[in-house]
Design a protein around this motif. Structure first.
Motif, PDB file in Angstrom:
ATOM      1  N   ALA A  49      15.733  16.295 -11.993  1.00 29.68           N
ATOM      2  CA  ALA A  49      17.098  15.761 -11.920  1.00 29.68           C
ATOM      3  C   ALA A  49      17.288  14.573 -12.865  1.00 29.68           C
ATOM      4  CB  ALA A  49      17.421  15.352 -10.482  1.00 29.68           C
ATOM      5  N   ILE A  50      16.371  13.607 -12.815  1.00 33.76           N
ATOM      6  CA  ILE A  50      16.499  12.412 -13.668  1.00 33.76           C
ATOM      7  C   ILE A  50      16.366  12.776 -15.137  1.00 33.76           C
ATOM      8  CG2 ILE A  50      15.430  10.201 -14.277  1.00 33.76           C
ATOM      9  CD1 ILE A  50      14.670   9.975 -11.240  1.00 33.76           C
ATOM     10  N   SER A  51      15.338  13.548 -15.472  1.00 34.51           N
ATOM     11  CA  SER A  51      15.158  13.920 -16.879  1.00 34.51           C
ATOM     12  C   SER A  51      16.282  14.836 -17.348  1.00 34.51           C
ATOM     13  CB  SER A  51      13.794  14.576 -17.101  1.00 34.51           C
ATOM     14  OG  SER A  51      13.673  15.765 -16.342  1.00 34.51           O
ATOM     15  N   GLY A  52      16.809  15.656 -16.455  1.00 31.54           N
ATOM     16  CA  GLY A  52      17.934  16.525 -16.822  1.00 31.54           C
ATOM     17  C   GLY A  52      19.183  15.733 -17.167  1.00 31.54           C
ATOM     18  N   ILE A  53      19.458  14.687 -16.401  1.00 32.93           N
ATOM     19  CA  ILE A  53      20.624  13.829 -16.698  1.00 32.93           C
ATOM     20  C   ILE A  53      20.444  13.179 -18.067  1.00 32.93           C
ATOM     21  CG2 ILE A  53      21.799  11.682 -16.051  1.00 32.93           C
ATOM     22  CD1 ILE A  53      21.249  12.504 -13.088  1.00 32.93           C
ATOM     23  N   VAL A  54      19.252  12.639 -18.305  1.00 33.46           N
ATOM     24  CA  VAL A  54      18.990  11.979 -19.592  1.00 33.46           C
ATOM     25  C   VAL A  54      19.100  12.982 -20.743  1.00 33.46           C
ATOM     26  CG1 VAL A  54      17.231  10.782 -20.956  1.00 33.46           C
ATOM     27  CG2 VAL A  54      17.595  10.154 -18.582  1.00 33.46           C
ATOM     28  N   MET A  55      18.553  14.178 -20.554  1.00 35.53           N
ATOM     29  CA  MET A  55      18.608  15.188 -21.619  1.00 35.53           C
ATOM     30  C   MET A  55      20.034  15.685 -21.857  1.00 35.53           C
ATOM     31  SD  MET A  55      15.052  17.113 -20.677  1.00 35.53           S
ATOM     32  CE  MET A  55      15.334  18.547 -21.677  1.00 35.53           C
ATOM     33  N   ASN A  56      20.859  15.685 -20.818  1.00 38.26           N
ATOM     34  CA  ASN A  56      22.267  16.072 -20.995  1.00 38.26           C
ATOM     35  C   ASN A  56      23.027  15.069 -21.858  1.00 38.26           C
ATOM     36  OD1 ASN A  56      22.130  18.410 -19.497  1.00 38.26           O
ATOM     37  ND2 ASN A  56      22.862  17.471 -17.625  1.00 38.26           N
ATOM     38  N   HIS A  57      22.520  13.853 -21.939  1.00 39.19           N
ATOM     39  CA  HIS A  57      23.196  12.789 -22.695  1.00 39.19           C
ATOM     40  C   HIS A  57      22.339  12.310 -23.864  1.00 39.19           C
ATOM     41  CE1 HIS A  57      26.362  12.539 -19.682  1.00 39.19           C
ATOM     42  NE2 HIS A  57      25.403  12.731 -18.792  1.00 39.19           N
ATOM     43  N   ARG A  58      21.604  13.231 -24.476  1.00 38.23           N
ATOM     44  CA  ARG A  58      20.710  12.884 -25.601  1.00 38.23           C
ATOM     45  C   ARG A  58      21.451  12.221 -26.757  1.00 38.23           C
ATOM     46  NH1 ARG A  58      18.210  18.001 -24.349  1.00 38.23           N
ATOM     47  NH2 ARG A  58      19.777  18.976 -25.643  1.00 38.23           N
ATOM     48  N   ASN A  59      22.730  12.536 -26.921  1.00 39.65           N
ATOM     49  CA  ASN A  59      23.474  11.940 -28.042  1.00 39.65           C
ATOM     50  C   ASN A  59      23.787  10.460 -27.804  1.00 39.65           C
ATOM     51  OD1 ASN A  59      25.218  12.596 -25.978  1.00 39.65           O
ATOM     52  ND2 ASN A  59      26.889  13.191 -27.314  1.00 39.65           N
ATOM     53  N   THR A  60      23.669   9.976 -26.566  1.00 41.16           N
ATOM     54  CA  THR A  60      23.913   8.557 -26.291  1.00 41.16           C
ATOM     55  C   THR A  60      22.684   7.840 -25.737  1.00 41.16           C
ATOM     56  OG1 THR A  60      24.790   9.112 -24.096  1.00 41.16           O
ATOM     57  CG2 THR A  60      26.391   8.836 -25.887  1.00 41.16           C
ATOM     58  N   ILE A  61      21.735   8.582 -25.171  1.00 43.14           N
ATOM     59  CA  ILE A  61      20.519   7.990 -24.606  1.00 43.14           C
ATOM     60  C   ILE A  61      19.318   8.641 -25.268  1.00 43.14           C
ATOM     61  CG2 ILE A  61      19.113   7.660 -22.543  1.00 43.14           C
ATOM     62  CD1 ILE A  61      21.664   8.008 -20.882  1.00 43.14           C
ATOM     63  N   ASN A  62      18.489   7.852 -25.915  1.00 45.61           N
ATOM     64  CA  ASN A  62      17.239   8.373 -26.451  1.00 45.61           C
ATOM     65  C   ASN A  62      16.227   8.332 -25.313  1.00 45.61           C
ATOM     66  OD1 ASN A  62      14.672   8.675 -27.620  1.00 45.61           O
ATOM     67  ND2 ASN A  62      15.356   7.788 -29.552  1.00 45.61           N
ATOM     68  N   PRO A 121       8.689   3.991 -20.971  1.00 43.25           N
ATOM     69  CA  PRO A 121       7.536   4.588 -20.295  1.00 43.25           C
ATOM     70  C   PRO A 121       7.896   5.644 -19.244  1.00 43.25           C
ATOM     71  CG  PRO A 121       7.730   2.246 -19.770  1.00 43.25           C
ATOM     72  CD  PRO A 121       8.798   2.565 -20.765  1.00 43.25           C
ATOM     73  N   LEU A 122       8.796   5.358 -18.330  1.00 43.60           N
ATOM     74  CA  LEU A 122       9.079   6.294 -17.239  1.00 43.60           C
ATOM     75  C   LEU A 122       9.931   7.471 -17.702  1.00 43.60           C
ATOM     76  CD1 LEU A 122       8.856   7.038 -14.274  1.00 43.60           C
ATOM     77  CD2 LEU A 122      10.893   5.655 -13.854  1.00 43.60           C
ATOM     78  N   ILE A 123      11.050   7.176 -18.341  1.00 46.63           N
ATOM     79  CA  ILE A 123      11.965   8.256 -18.726  1.00 46.63           C
ATOM     80  C   ILE A 123      11.316   9.195 -19.734  1.00 46.63           C
ATOM     81  CG2 ILE A 123      14.162   8.776 -19.857  1.00 46.63           C
ATOM     82  CD1 ILE A 123      15.295   6.255 -18.583  1.00 46.63           C
ATOM     83  N   SER A 124      10.546   8.661 -20.693  1.00 43.65           N
ATOM     84  CA  SER A 124       9.896   9.538 -21.669  1.00 43.65           C
ATOM     85  C   SER A 124       8.855  10.424 -20.997  1.00 43.65           C
ATOM     86  CB  SER A 124       9.278   8.736 -22.815  1.00 43.65           C
ATOM     87  OG  SER A 124       8.211   7.942 -22.364  1.00 43.65           O
ATOM     88  N   ALA A 125       8.161   9.903 -19.997  1.00 42.65           N
ATOM     89  CA  ALA A 125       7.172  10.715 -19.267  1.00 42.65           C
ATOM     90  C   ALA A 125       7.859  11.820 -18.473  1.00 42.65           C
ATOM     91  CB  ALA A 125       6.345   9.829 -18.345  1.00 42.65           C
ATOM     92  N   LEU A 126       8.974  11.493 -17.819  1.00 41.46           N
ATOM     93  CA  LEU A 126       9.711  12.512 -17.063  1.00 41.46           C
ATOM     94  C   LEU A 126      10.260  13.600 -17.980  1.00 41.46           C
ATOM     95  CD1 LEU A 126      11.718  10.303 -14.512  1.00 41.46           C
ATOM     96  CD2 LEU A 126       9.533  11.484 -14.167  1.00 41.46           C
ATOM     97  N   THR A 127      10.764  13.186 -19.141  1.00 42.58           N
ATOM     98  CA  THR A 127      11.295  14.150 -20.102  1.00 42.58           C
ATOM     99  C   THR A 127      10.187  15.046 -20.628  1.00 42.58           C
ATOM    100  OG1 THR A 127      13.004  12.558 -20.702  1.00 42.58           O
ATOM    101  CG2 THR A 127      12.654  14.387 -22.211  1.00 42.58           C
ATOM    102  N   LYS A 128       9.014  14.471 -20.849  1.00 41.40           N
ATOM    103  CA  LYS A 128       7.877  15.278 -21.307  1.00 41.40           C
ATOM    104  C   LYS A 128       7.546  16.353 -20.284  1.00 41.40           C
ATOM    105  CE  LYS A 128       3.105  14.982 -22.870  1.00 41.40           C
ATOM    106  NZ  LYS A 128       1.952  14.118 -23.076  1.00 41.40           N
ATOM    107  N   LEU A 129       7.558  16.002 -18.996  1.00 44.91           N
ATOM    108  CA  LEU A 129       7.314  16.990 -17.960  1.00 44.91           C
ATOM    109  C   LEU A 129       8.412  18.055 -17.939  1.00 44.91           C
ATOM    110  CD1 LEU A 129       6.041  14.754 -15.017  1.00 44.91           C
ATOM    111  CD2 LEU A 129       4.690  16.284 -16.474  1.00 44.91           C
ATOM    112  N   HIS A 130       9.648  17.644 -18.166  1.00 49.86           N
ATOM    113  CA  HIS A 130      10.765  18.585 -18.185  1.00 49.86           C
ATOM    114  C   HIS A 130      10.596  19.601 -19.312  1.00 49.86           C
ATOM    115  CE1 HIS A 130      15.082  19.081 -16.774  1.00 49.86           C
ATOM    116  NE2 HIS A 130      14.907  20.052 -17.644  1.00 49.86           N
TER     117      HIS A 130
END
Length: 190
Positions: free
Chosen positions: A33-46, A125-134
């Motif tokens: 869920a968290i990594s999905g939200i971040v990935m949905n907004h890749r154009n504004t959140i790296n 550290p946290l968000i990049s790790a979650l995205t890697k798992l996603h």
């Protein structure tokens, strides 16, 4: 009467399975869920890096482009504390120098106006790790993600049969189920 007892037993086991699998897989649900939200907004959140941009004017005298040496560039990096992170520099166009630093940071200098732009990249550290798992980092994760997917199917099916009556599958729950299926289908066609 027999059907009622079977339905009661089915709902009881559905609640137990639903509850236990929900607790077990709650960490995975949060990861996706968290990594999905971040990935949905890749154009504004790296999801991997935080970028800090600093613009400033250089006060020191600098040699002309043809005479720019590594030592001169290191002097420009010293006030930023980046002299040990120097990797290389080049001139993308006349009068402009770009300096590459370890970790992805960089410095862009306009040699004629002495205007500089420093971009510092810091790993999240946290968000990049979650995205890697996603994104699925390897075979072991694929197996666990497959077990998670089967778990979600079981959680969904047990959730559908848990509640009886007007709030269950043949009442309000059924209407919500149909709406939840139709919305993604509509997005496929729009």
């Amino acid at each position: 009467m027999k059907f009622s007892k079977t339905g009661t037993v089915l709902r009881k086991w559905s609640r137990l399975i639903h509850r236990d699998l929900s607790f077990f897989f709650s960490g995975m649900v949060l990861i996706y869920a968290i990594s999905g939200i971040v990935m949905n907004h890749r154009n504004t959140i790296n999801p991997n890096y935080s970028v800090e941009r600093q613009e400033y004017s250089i006060t020191e005298t600098m040699p002309p482009q043809a005479g720019m040496k590594k030592d001169d560039v290191l002097k420009l990096l010293a006030p930023l504390g980046e002299e040990k992170n120097y990797t290389k520099h080049y001139f993308p166009k006349e009068g402009q120098m770009k300096v590459f630093l370890k970790g992805g940071s960089n410095l862009m200098v306009n040699l004629s106006t002495k205007q500089a732009v420093y971009e510092k990249l810091t790993r999240r550290p946290l968000i990049s790790a979650l995205t890697k798992l996603h994104y699925n980092p390897g075979k072991w994760w694929t197996h666990f993600a497959d077990v998670f997917a089967v778990g979600l199917i079981i959680i969904t099916v047990t959730g559908l049969v848990m509640v009886k009556g007007p709030k269950g599958l043949w009442g309000r729950g059924g209407i919500e189920l149909v709406a939840g299926i139709l919305i993604p289908i509509l997005f496929l066609f729009l």
